[in-house]
Design a protein around this motif. Structure first.
Motif, short mmCIF file in Angstrom:
data_model
loop_
_atom_site.label_atom_id
_atom_site.label_comp_id
_atom_site.label_asym_id
_atom_site.label_seq_id
_atom_site.Cartn_x
_atom_site.Cartn_y
_atom_site.Cartn_z
N GLN A 283 0.83 -1.22 0.00
CA GLN A 283 0.00 0.00 0.00
C GLN A 283 0.86 1.26 0.00
O GLN A 283 0.52 2.24 -0.65
N ASN A 284 1.97 1.22 0.74
CA ASN A 284 2.88 2.38 0.76
C ASN A 284 3.42 2.67 -0.63
O ASN A 284 3.52 3.83 -1.04
N ALA A 285 3.78 1.62 -1.34
CA ALA A 285 4.40 1.79 -2.66
C ALA A 285 3.39 2.14 -3.74
O ALA A 285 3.75 2.76 -4.75
N SER A 286 2.13 1.76 -3.54
CA SER A 286 1.13 1.96 -4.59
C SER A 286 0.05 2.97 -4.23
O SER A 286 -0.93 3.13 -4.94
N HIS A 287 0.23 3.65 -3.09
CA HIS A 287 -0.78 4.63 -2.65
C HIS A 287 -0.95 5.70 -3.73
O HIS A 287 0.03 6.18 -4.32
N PRO A 288 -2.20 6.09 -4.04
CA PRO A 288 -2.44 7.09 -5.10
C PRO A 288 -1.64 8.38 -4.93
O PRO A 288 -1.14 8.93 -5.91
N HIS A 289 -1.48 8.83 -3.69
CA HIS A 289 -0.72 10.07 -3.47
C HIS A 289 0.78 9.84 -3.62
O HIS A 289 1.51 10.77 -3.96
N ARG A 290 1.22 8.59 -3.36
CA ARG A 290 2.65 8.29 -3.62
C ARG A 290 2.90 8.29 -5.13
O ARG A 290 3.93 8.79 -5.59
N ILE A 291 1.95 7.78 -5.88
CA ILE A 291 2.05 7.80 -7.35
C ILE A 291 2.01 9.24 -7.85
O ILE A 291 2.72 9.61 -8.79
N GLU A 292 1.19 10.07 -7.21
CA GLU A 292 1.09 11.48 -7.58
C GLU A 292 2.44 12.19 -7.37
O GLU A 292 2.89 12.96 -8.22
N ILE A 293 3.08 11.91 -6.23
CA ILE A 293 4.40 12.50 -5.95
C ILE A 293 5.39 12.09 -7.03
O ILE A 293 6.16 12.91 -7.55
N HIS A 294 5.38 10.81 -7.37
CA HIS A 294 6.30 10.29 -8.39
C HIS A 294 6.02 10.94 -9.75
O HIS A 294 6.96 11.28 -10.48
N SER A 295 4.76 11.10 -10.07
CA SER A 295 4.39 11.70 -11.36
C SER A 295 4.88 13.15 -11.46
O SER A 295 5.41 13.57 -12.50
N ILE A 296 4.73 13.91 -10.37
CA ILE A 296 5.20 15.30 -10.36
C ILE A 296 6.72 15.34 -10.49
O ILE A 296 7.28 16.17 -11.20
N PHE A 297 7.39 14.40 -9.80
CA PHE A 297 8.85 14.35 -9.86
C PHE A 297 9.32 14.01 -11.28
O PHE A 297 10.34 14.53 -11.74
N LYS A 298 8.58 13.16 -11.96
CA LYS A 298 8.93 12.82 -13.35
C LYS A 298 8.87 14.07 -14.24
O LYS A 298 9.69 14.25 -15.15
N GLU A 299 7.90 14.94 -13.96
CA GLU A 299 7.80 16.20 -14.70
C GLU A 299 9.04 17.06 -14.44
O GLU A 299 9.57 17.70 -15.35
N ALA A 300 9.47 17.08 -13.17
CA ALA A 300 10.67 17.84 -12.81
C ALA A 300 11.89 17.28 -13.54
O ALA A 300 12.74 18.03 -14.02
N GLN A 301 11.98 15.96 -13.62
CA GLN A 301 13.09 15.33 -14.33
C GLN A 301 13.10 15.73 -15.80
O GLN A 301 14.16 16.04 -16.36
#
Length: 447
Positions: free
Chosen positions: A84-102
């Motif tokens: 759940q920690n790894a797949s939590h929707p808000h964890r995915i949201e954080i990763h998605s925003i970071f991908k934009e930064a990359q």
């Protein structure tokens, strides 16, 4: 069962549970994704323990069967929490925003690699937007999400700091090489420092496939040694020039331990942060004043003293140290809005009381606006008391009431009266501010 004659199966289950317990905090605090090495390590350990539990013989004994069930249930719970920690929707949201930064860094980092130090305005604005969006990611108080948000913000904010420092840089540098033989070497080092700055940004953002923090540290240390070896005695201007470049290198070096520090600190947990505690103290007092006003039989007597104290609370919030932390900045911004909204509520109540005490002839349109302002004042009192989320029926009702008042204001025809136009404009702004405040109160954000 007598502990002295404890069954070997029970002893083995206790040993397994102890091993599982030893990694519980790692699971709870896991802030990565399912493809991270640490995820696979924790998953492997827990899965192995499940197999170990399953292999324990119960010999048909009820107490051993129950103990095995409890051990399996606890291990499965941790496995589920890890997933759940790894797949939590808000964890995915954080990763998605970071991908934009990359992606942004990949596009705009070229000038640094070329030895320059200029960045586009779009890049600066893009990084700021990403920080703002990360700050608004909801964590629900979950440790893993707070940690993930903090780690990501730390890296992006570091990039922003590096960029800002670079943009503000030194109009006098580099010096002319004619001034002294050492200047040519310092200029060369400065060029390498700018390249290292680009490498550091790429490393922080995880887009430097052929570089490591350790190698960059060696490069920067080597540049520092080159500068230390220069003889600039008796040349104050050149010595100052060298010192500035050394300071540049030291600034970059401090970011190299960022990842390690992020993993070993609880800075992501702002519950005991000094600045947050000051903000919470202000909010506690603001709520006490609000309750006194809303519950008072004759609140008019309290308005003057309440406003004075609330203005003092705004002053206290202005003094809060942000510690370069966007979450603290957001917490302070929200606190200021909370206090300012209560001041606005008092101002409107006073204006309505004064208007009632000293009636006068006025344009019908102006009177209509004030009638709507009276309704808005009542609604604002309800909004101040509201304590729920956007799925609550009361939220929907208040939103509809405010929208209705905005439509009523839109229907007011000022008939060319400037005074009425100004009053209507202010009333519209007030209604919109109350709507925004209702959204802020119900968006469930936390630091």
């Amino acid at each position: 069962m007598d502990m002295g004659n404890q069954h070997p199966s029970i002893t083995r289950l206790q040993e397994i549970q102890k091993e599982v317990k030893s990694i519980e905090q790692q699971v709870i605090g896991f802030s990565g994704l399912s493809d991270d090495k640490n995820y696979k390590r924790l998953e492997r350990i827990l899965t192995k323990q499940l197999f170990e539990i399953d292999s324990v013989e119960t010999e048909g004994k009820g107490d051993i069967q129950q103990a095995r069930k409890r051990a399996a249930r606890e291990t499965e719970r941790l496995l589920k929490e890890l997933e759940q920690n790894a797949s939590h929707p808000h964890r995915i949201e954080i990763h998605s925003i970071f991908k934009e930064a990359q992606a942004l860094v990949k596009e705009e980092i070229v000038p640094f690699y070329a030895g320059g130090n200029c960045v586009t305005e779009e890049f600066e604005e893009g990084i700021q937007d990403i920080i703002l969006r990360l700050t608004h990611v909801k964590t629900g108080g979950k440790v893993s999400l707070r940690k993930a948000r903090y780690h990501t913000l730390t890296r992006v904010c570091a990039v922003q700091e590096i960029i800002e420092d670079c943009v503000k840089k030194q109009p006098s540098l580099p010096l002319s090489e004619d001034a002294h033989p050492s200047v040519a070497k310092i200029n060369s080092v400065l060029c390498e420092v700018n390249k290292a700055r680009g490498t550091l940004i790429a490393l922080l953002m995880g887009v430097a496939s052929n570089e490591t923090f350790r190698h960059l540290s060696c490069v920067l240390s080597g540049l520092m040694a080159d500068l230390d070896a220069l003889d600039v005695c008796g040349h104050t201007e050149i010595r100052n020039y060298r010192r500035e470049v050394v300071e540049d290198i030291n600034k970059l070096l401090k970011y190299l331990d960022l990842e390690e520090e992020a993993d070993s600190t609880h800075a992501f947990d702002l519950g005991q942060n000094h600045s947050i505690l000051k903000i919470e103290k202000v909010l506690t007092r603001m709520r006490e004043i609000k309750n006194e006003l809303l519950q008072a039989q004759n609140p008019l007597e309290l308005y003057a003293s309440a406003k004075t104290e609330l203005q003092g609370l705004i002053g206290q919030l202005d003094e809060v140290s942000l510690e370069k932390n966007p979450c603290i900045r957001e917490a302070r911004r929200r606190a200021v809005i909370e206090v300012q909204t209560l001041i606005t509520y008092i101002d409107l109540k006073e204006a309505l009381e004064k208007r009632q005490a000293f009636p006068c002839e006025e344009h019908p349109s102006h009177k209509a606006v004030w009638t709507i302002l009276g309704h808005l004042s009542d609604i604002q009192g309800e909004v101040l008391s509201f304590d729920g989320n956007r799925t609550d029926k009361n939220y929907i009702r208040l939103e509809e009431l405010l929208t209705k008042q905005l439509l009523a204001l839109d229907a007011v025809d000022p008939q060319g009266e400037e005074k009425c136009k100004a009053a209507r404009k202010q009333a519209v702004r007030l209604a919109q501010n109350i709507l925004s405040y209702l959204d802020l109160k119900s968006d469930e954000w936390e630091y």
